[in-house]
Design an enzyme around this catalytic site. Structure first.
Site, PDB file in Angstrom:
ATOM      1  CE1 TYR A 156      -4.064   2.061   0.358  1.00  0.00           C
ATOM      2  CE2 TYR A 156      -2.606   3.354   1.612  1.00  0.00           C
ATOM      3  CZ  TYR A 156      -3.639   3.123   0.889  1.00  0.00           C
ATOM      4  OH  TYR A 156      -4.632   4.203   0.936  1.00  0.00           O
TER       5      TYR A 156
ATOM      6  CE  LYS B  23      -3.793  10.703 -24.024  1.00  0.00           C
ATOM      7  NZ  LYS B  23      -4.161  11.950 -23.784  1.00  0.00           N
TER       8      LYS B  23
END
Ligand SMILES: *Cc1c(COP(=O)(O)O)cnc(C)c1O
Length: 466
Positions: free
Chosen positions: A73, A259
């Site tokens: 975590y 991207k």
């Protein structure tokens, strides 16, 4: 010496089979999708040029990183790998991971913008402007005029117009402008780059006035390639060196890793100011996730760290943009009106010129994207009136550019796919007079292009070829 062609600097290890549909099936599918290509099922699409966002093919090295995900975590190893990659290649000091680009835009807008502020930018981007307006800001377009002309040969159509920026500073006062958001490259203008000379001048002007410069670095590496190809003095510099110099003229960046960074999910906000980064992390834990994952799994951060290192390789970016230009040049040779120069991530069809019989309120680009799908099974995206949305007063915006974007995913399609795409576009343009206009039948409040539904205005079908 004879010119050598670019070729992909990779070979293919695994393939994903495509399906071809019949014309009747596609007519049915697009009608069911309300003539919105975002609402088509991908199973009904042959060549998917909707977006280059999260659609890239990862390398075997990235996939092997997926198996090394440290899913703790807090304090995942993979976070530190990502932080190192961003510091090394982009040069920013503080990294705030987010689930994707808009997560970074949300956090940035909330910590920087006060009600009544102005945020200049080089042409709007949909989610960027949405978060700026939601935070109480007003977006002001300060891109050079050439960016709004589809046919122009300007090598850096993404440049900021310094006179427009100075006028804004004089009009509203620098204290009302927390930052300027500089997109490199400019998506909505057709993937057009910003020059280093312009970035340098913008940074100098803004620094004098205490205005921060934040890059939208989503396609900064594609921008760096255009600088290498077009700007005097940079032809022998590496992409990595140019990227570092670009980022050095800014105070931070928002990033969609989906991207440039060759991953399917992920993003980040980077800032040099430690206090601002700390403010960002306070919001991050409420909206995205803990400061060492920000909405990403450990494995996603590893894939992005590795993707960043691959994305700055000169051979990679040359082939990536080479493929976009290959498609663009096929269309230019066929006499199709496209945005010029050909940009970094896709080819943009000029729907106003292709469909002179349709008014802008008949949504020509939306209709053209539908017709192209019916004709060829190729999926593109509207970037015109529908995407521009309504202004804060509720009126439709009428952008000068009414475009269909054919966006090329990275490392996914072959040259033959580009040939087939160009043939489909030529066919539909030859039959352009058969394309009917569309009207909204469902219009959502925010970012309407994602979920809107349409119907043909006059005939039953948007595109019927006898
Ligand atoms: C995609 C994109 C964004 C938003 O990023 P997401 O990862 O889709 O949220 C922001 N700016 C530009 C220029 C983009 O192309």
């Amino acid at each position: 010496m004879k010119k050598r062609s670019w070729a992909e600097p990779f070979k293919i290890k695994m393939v994903e089979l495509l399906t071809m549909t019949t014309r009747e099936e596609r007519k049915r599918a697009i009608a069911e999708a309300g003539y919105n290509t975002f609402l088509l099922r991908s199973a009904d699409v042959y060549i998917d040029l909707l977006t280059d966002s999260g659609t890239s093919a990862m390398s075997d090295y990235q996939w092997s990183g997926i198996m090394l995900g440290d899913e703790a975590y807090a304090g995942s190893k993979n976070f530190y790998h990502l932080e190192e990659a961003v510091q090394q290649y982009y040069g920013y000091r503080q990294l705030v991971p987010t689930h994707q680009g808009r997560g970074a835009e949300h956090i940035l807008s909330q910590i920087m913008i006060k009600n009544g502020d102005y945020i200049p930018g080089n042409m709007y981007f949909t989610t960027t402007r949405y978060h700026q307006e939601r935070a109480g800001g007003t977006f002001v377009d300060v891109i050079i005029d050439e960016a709004h002309e589809s046919q122009s040969s300007h090598p850096f159509k993404g440049n900021i117009d310094l006179t427009k920026l100075r006028d804004l500073i004089n009009r509203v006062g620098a204290e009302k402008i927390p930052y300027i958001s500089v997109q490199v490259t400019v998506n909505m203008a057709g993937g057009q780059p910003v020059s280093l000379a312009n970035l340098r001048e913008v940074y100098a002007l803004c620094s004098r006035h205490g205005i921060k410069v934040i890059l939208d670095a989503t396609r900064a590496i594609e921008n760096a390639y255009f600088i290498q190809q077009r700007e005097a003095g940079y032809s022998t510099k590496t992409i990595a060196a140019i990227l570092r110099e670009m980022c050095s003229y800014s105070d931070g960046a928002t990033m969609s890793g989906k991207k440039d960074s060759l991953v399917n999910i992920g993003g980040w906000l980077a800032l040099n100011d430690e206090d601002k980064a700390s403010e960002a992390r306070s919001l991050l834990v409420a909206f995205e996730g803990l400061q060492t994952y920000g909405g990403m799994a450990g494995r996603d951060m590893e894939a992005m760290a590795r993707g960043i290192a691959e994305s700055v390789q000169d051979d990679h970016i040359r082939a990536r943009i080479g493929q976009v230009q290959y498609l663009g040049n096929l269309l230019l040779e066929a006499g199709i009106p496209v945005v010029t120069p050909i940009g970094g991530h896709g080819v943009f069809l000029d729907a106003r010129v292709i469909l002179p019989h349709l008014e802008q309120e008949q949504l020509p680009a939306q209709a053209l994207a539908s017709a192209l799908y019916i004709e060829s099974g190729v999926r593109g995206m509207e970037r015109g009136t529908v995407s521009a949305g309504r202004d804060p007063a509720g009126n439709n915006r009428h952008p000068k550019l009414e475009l269909v974007r054919l966006t090329i995913p990275r490392r996914v399609y072959t040259q033959a796919h580009m040939d087939v795409t160009a043939e489909g576009v030529s066919e539909v343009v030859q039959n352009a007079d058969k394309i009917r206009g569309l009207k909204f039948i469902f219009e959502p409040e925010a970012l309407r292009f994602f979920q809107a539904r349409f119907a043909p205005i006059t005939a039953d079908q948007v595109y019927e070829v006898p």
